[in-house]
Design an enzyme around this catalytic site. Sequence first.
Site, mmCIF file in Angstrom:
data_model
loop_
_atom_site.group_PDB
_atom_site.id
_atom_site.type_symbol
_atom_site.label_atom_id
_atom_site.label_comp_id
_atom_site.label_asym_id
_atom_site.label_seq_id
_atom_site.Cartn_x
_atom_site.Cartn_y
_atom_site.Cartn_z
ATOM 1 C CG HIS A 209 -0.209 0.396 2.502
ATOM 2 N ND1 HIS A 209 -0.134 1.699 2.967
ATOM 3 C CD2 HIS A 209 0.484 -0.353 3.400
ATOM 4 C CE1 HIS A 209 0.548 1.736 4.090
ATOM 5 N NE2 HIS A 209 0.944 0.503 4.383
ATOM 6 C CB CYS A 210 1.465 4.225 -1.453
ATOM 7 S SG CYS A 210 0.430 4.121 -2.918
ATOM 8 C CD GLN A 211 -2.441 9.114 2.042
ATOM 9 O OE1 GLN A 211 -1.448 9.030 2.741
ATOM 10 N NE2 GLN A 211 -3.650 9.251 2.554
#
Length: 261
Positions: A198-200
């Site tokens: 994941h990231c933002q």
Amino acid sequence: MTTLDSASRFYSKAFNDYLVSRTLDKPMTRRRTPPLPRFSTFRKAERSPRPLSSFVSSWSESYSLPPYQHSHLSRHEIPLCTPDDLLDIIREPSGYYELPTDPWNEVYPGILLSDAPTALCTSLLRRMGITHVLNAAQGKEKHCGLVNTWPGFYTQSGIRFLGVPAFDNIVFRIHPYFEEAAAFIDEALKSGGKVLVHCQCGISRSATLVCAFLMLKRGFTAQEAVKAVRNNRAIIPNDGFLRQLCDLNDKLKRKPTIDYL
């Protein structure tokens, strides 16, 4: 006639005689301005021409090619993949960019691509069967699009963690993390686990690392990796990340040439 009038006339006549004498002694002459200098005197001193080799040498000393911009290619080699090629795949089938409609999607067996809220909910991760979490936006500055998680955040859940402090901009060098991230994902799959990357928003940094894993550990080309992820989730890696994936593709897929004397 009064004494005052006589004195006034006397001094007036004396003053006039004085002016006449000054004029006769030094007759007035027309002042002439000195002639202007010739135009050539205004020209700047000619400089000796600087040789072109000095410019080239000074430029080459101050400029160094970034390592991810096809530095391994020879002068006549053409990249096997370009960012425009990958953008065409990303924009299929409508021809426009799209955003994911779900917070997370399984983009490859055992690999889930998600946004930050999903990664922060440990109870949800346990129900999903997540054993590994890869945070592609690790950091404390929320206004910079970073997500503040660390290994201790998942200790009670028994989830292993890896953080990559990447920024989502075209000048960030994410390629130094390709090998480490790919090894982490590969280890999770080999152990029978499931990894959440994941990231933002789950569309750029995390998607780039998943594509790099498919290229490094599964033998995908950059086009195949982007298409495999795009078929399951809408992604929008920035142009800098796509260029670094293309560079990785050239390093992995270009056959070495042998020079014969």
